[in-house]
Motif scaffolding. Structure first.
Motif, PDB file in Angstrom:
ATOM      1  N   PRO A  41       0.803  -1.223   0.000  1.00 55.89           N
ATOM      2  CA  PRO A  41       0.000   0.000   0.000  1.00 55.89           C
ATOM      3  C   PRO A  41       0.842   1.281   0.000  1.00 55.89           C
ATOM      4  O   PRO A  41       0.408   2.298  -0.522  1.00 55.89           O
ATOM      5  N   LYS A  42       2.051   1.233   0.539  1.00 50.97           N
ATOM      6  CA  LYS A  42       2.897   2.432   0.569  1.00 50.97           C
ATOM      7  C   LYS A  42       3.350   2.811  -0.837  1.00 50.97           C
ATOM      8  O   LYS A  42       3.332   3.987  -1.208  1.00 50.97           O
ATOM      9  N   THR A  43       3.778   1.843  -1.628  1.00 50.23           N
ATOM     10  CA  THR A  43       4.205   2.146  -2.997  1.00 50.23           C
ATOM     11  C   THR A  43       3.027   2.680  -3.804  1.00 50.23           C
ATOM     12  O   THR A  43       3.181   3.628  -4.579  1.00 50.23           O
ATOM     13  N   ILE A  44       1.855   2.113  -3.608  1.00 50.29           N
ATOM     14  CA  ILE A  44       0.670   2.616  -4.305  1.00 50.29           C
ATOM     15  C   ILE A  44       0.385   4.048  -3.867  1.00 50.29           C
ATOM     16  O   ILE A  44       0.079   4.914  -4.692  1.00 50.29           O
ATOM     17  N   MET A  49       0.151   9.783  -5.109  1.00 56.65           N
ATOM     18  CA  MET A  49       0.515  11.152  -4.735  1.00 56.65           C
ATOM     19  C   MET A  49       1.417  11.822  -5.772  1.00 56.65           C
ATOM     20  O   MET A  49       1.321  13.020  -5.983  1.00 56.65           O
ATOM     21  N   GLU A  50       2.281  11.052  -6.406  1.00 59.21           N
ATOM     22  CA  GLU A  50       3.219  11.647  -7.353  1.00 59.21           C
ATOM     23  C   GLU A  50       2.670  11.616  -8.774  1.00 59.21           C
ATOM     24  O   GLU A  50       2.396  12.646  -9.365  1.00 59.21           O
ATOM     25  N   SER A  51       2.507  10.450  -9.338  1.00 60.21           N
ATOM     26  CA  SER A  51       2.158  10.330 -10.761  1.00 60.21           C
ATOM     27  C   SER A  51       0.685  10.599 -11.048  1.00 60.21           C
ATOM     28  O   SER A  51       0.357  11.385 -11.939  1.00 60.21           O
ATOM     29  N   VAL A  52      -0.203   9.944 -10.311  1.00 66.18           N
ATOM     30  CA  VAL A  52      -1.625  10.062 -10.621  1.00 66.18           C
ATOM     31  C   VAL A  52      -2.121  11.481 -10.366  1.00 66.18           C
ATOM     32  O   VAL A  52      -2.754  12.087 -11.239  1.00 66.18           O
ATOM     33  N   LEU A  77      -3.272   0.652 -11.984  1.00 68.14           N
ATOM     34  CA  LEU A  77      -2.173   1.127 -11.143  1.00 68.14           C
ATOM     35  C   LEU A  77      -1.724   0.025 -10.189  1.00 68.14           C
ATOM     36  O   LEU A  77      -0.523  -0.199 -10.015  1.00 68.14           O
ATOM     37  N   GLY A  78      -2.676  -0.674  -9.596  1.00 69.91           N
ATOM     38  CA  GLY A  78      -2.335  -1.788  -8.710  1.00 69.91           C
ATOM     39  C   GLY A  78      -1.540  -2.856  -9.441  1.00 69.91           C
ATOM     40  O   GLY A  78      -0.549  -3.380  -8.927  1.00 69.91           O
ATOM     41  N   GLN A  79      -1.946  -3.162 -10.663  1.00 69.82           N
ATOM     42  CA  GLN A  79      -1.220  -4.153 -11.457  1.00 69.82           C
ATOM     43  C   GLN A  79       0.185  -3.657 -11.809  1.00 69.82           C
ATOM     44  O   GLN A  79       1.133  -4.442 -11.816  1.00 69.82           O
ATOM     45  N   LEU A  80       0.308  -2.372 -12.094  1.00 75.63           N
ATOM     46  CA  LEU A  80       1.619  -1.796 -12.414  1.00 75.63           C
ATOM     47  C   LEU A  80       2.574  -1.962 -11.232  1.00 75.63           C
ATOM     48  O   LEU A  80       3.715  -2.398 -11.399  1.00 75.63           O
ATOM     49  N   VAL A  81       2.109  -1.659 -10.039  1.00 76.28           N
ATOM     50  CA  VAL A  81       2.937  -1.824  -8.844  1.00 76.28           C
ATOM     51  C   VAL A  81       3.298  -3.300  -8.654  1.00 76.28           C
ATOM     52  O   VAL A  81       4.424  -3.629  -8.298  1.00 76.28           O
ATOM     53  N   GLY A  82       2.363  -4.186  -8.953  1.00 76.55           N
ATOM     54  CA  GLY A  82       2.646  -5.615  -8.876  1.00 76.55           C
ATOM     55  C   GLY A  82       3.759  -6.035  -9.827  1.00 76.55           C
ATOM     56  O   GLY A  82       4.615  -6.851  -9.476  1.00 76.55           O
ATOM     57  N   LEU A  83       3.794  -5.449 -11.022  1.00 71.82           N
ATOM     58  CA  LEU A  83       4.854  -5.761 -11.991  1.00 71.82           C
ATOM     59  C   LEU A  83       6.213  -5.274 -11.500  1.00 71.82           C
ATOM     60  O   LEU A  83       7.229  -5.927 -11.719  1.00 71.82           O
ATOM     61  N   ILE A  84       6.220  -4.133 -10.836  1.00 77.87           N
ATOM     62  CA  ILE A  84       7.473  -3.606 -10.271  1.00 77.87           C
ATOM     63  C   ILE A  84       7.956  -4.532  -9.162  1.00 77.87           C
ATOM     64  O   ILE A  84       9.114  -4.940  -9.129  1.00 77.87           O
ATOM     65  N   THR A  88       9.337  -7.814 -12.769  1.00 78.06           N
ATOM     66  CA  THR A  88       9.069  -7.894 -14.206  1.00 78.06           C
ATOM     67  C   THR A  88       9.552  -6.633 -14.913  1.00 78.06           C
ATOM     68  O   THR A  88      10.090  -6.696 -16.016  1.00 78.06           O
ATOM     69  N   ILE A  89       9.334  -5.471 -14.266  1.00 76.61           N
ATOM     70  CA  ILE A  89       9.801  -4.197 -14.814  1.00 76.61           C
ATOM     71  C   ILE A  89      10.484  -3.407 -13.700  1.00 76.61           C
ATOM     72  O   ILE A  89      10.241  -3.656 -12.515  1.00 76.61           O
ATOM     73  N   SER A  90      11.320  -2.468 -14.090  1.00 78.40           N
ATOM     74  CA  SER A  90      11.975  -1.600 -13.120  1.00 78.40           C
ATOM     75  C   SER A  90      11.085  -0.387 -12.847  1.00 78.40           C
ATOM     76  O   SER A  90      10.130  -0.120 -13.589  1.00 78.40           O
ATOM     77  N   SER A  91      11.417   0.374 -11.840  1.00 82.36           N
ATOM     78  CA  SER A  91      10.664   1.590 -11.537  1.00 82.36           C
ATOM     79  C   SER A  91      10.760   2.587 -12.686  1.00 82.36           C
ATOM     80  O   SER A  91       9.797   3.294 -12.980  1.00 82.36           O
ATOM     81  N   LYS A  92      11.913   2.632 -13.315  1.00 90.36           N
ATOM     82  CA  LYS A  92      12.091   3.547 -14.442  1.00 90.36           C
ATOM     83  C   LYS A  92      11.201   3.143 -15.614  1.00 90.36           C
ATOM     84  O   LYS A  92      10.525   3.980 -16.214  1.00 90.36           O
ATOM     85  N   ILE A  93      11.181   1.867 -15.946  1.00 91.84           N
ATOM     86  CA  ILE A  93      10.315   1.374 -17.022  1.00 91.84           C
ATOM     87  C   ILE A  93       8.849   1.599 -16.654  1.00 91.84           C
ATOM     88  O   ILE A  93       8.028   1.912 -17.512  1.00 91.84           O
TER      89      ILE A  93
END
Length: 182
Positions: A41-44, A49-52, A77-84, A88-93
């Motif tokens: 939940p913290k990463t979400i 707060m930043e991107s959305v 967004l939840g799925q994106l955080v799951g990929l990080i 599967t992907i980096s934070s930059k990607i």
């Protein structure tokens, strides 16, 4: 009450909870994203707060009482955080994937597959890139071994460039540390 509950249930700092609960629609969005990926939940919170909220402000969607059309659905967004988190992907990607999600409405996994953005975590493949970068920069290898430890950033950057940003930076860093000190 909701602010206190978000702090308690999700372990967020008071500041995060304050930002997320300042508007009911933002709090609803956040909690929907957490339902999609409850493991972090913290990463979400950080992404909301930043991107959305940045996207919302840029598109002037926050001028209404309740945001109806979010730049990307909270489930995405939840799925994106799951990929990080799965590597599967980096934070930059992820930032690139997020932008694409906002423009197309596609699921993050579909974007990653269609654009070939999967992070390279194969040690063997990365080791070859590390060796090539070290061979191409023998002067910097000697300087590093001579005490210029900050050159590690140069080497990581060169490997990231060689892999078009797809290398897992932690694995690259570990490989470089091992090879440069050995």
């Amino acid at each position: 009450e909701r602010r206190a509950r978000i702090i308690r249930e999700y372990g967020l700092p008071a500041y995060d909870a304050g930002v997320l609960t300042a508007r009911r629609d933002v709090a609803d969005y956040y909690e929907a994203a957490v339902r999609a990926y409850p493991d972090d939940p913290k990463t979400i919170s950080n992404w909301v707060m930043e991107s959305v909220l940045h996207s919302v402000k840029e598109e002037k969607l926050d001028t209404v009482l309740r945001i109806e059309r979010w730049p990307c659905p909270p489930e995405h967004l939840g799925q994106l955080v799951g990929l990080i988190k799965s590597g599967t992907i980096s934070s930059k990607i992820a930032k690139t994937v997020y932008e694409e999600m906002c423009h197309t409405g596609e699921f993050p996994q579909a974007i990653v597959q269609a654009k070939g953005l999967t992070q390279v975590s194969d040690t063997g493949a990365l080791e070859a890139h590390v060796d090539a970068v070290m061979a191409a920069n023998p002067d910097k290898v000697e300087a590093y071994r001579g005490g210029k430890a900050k050159l590690i950033g140069f080497f990581v950057g060169q490997v990231m460039r060689a892999t078009h940003g797809k290398a897992n930076p932690q694995i690259v860093n570990d490989l470089l540390q091992e090879k440069l000190t050995g």
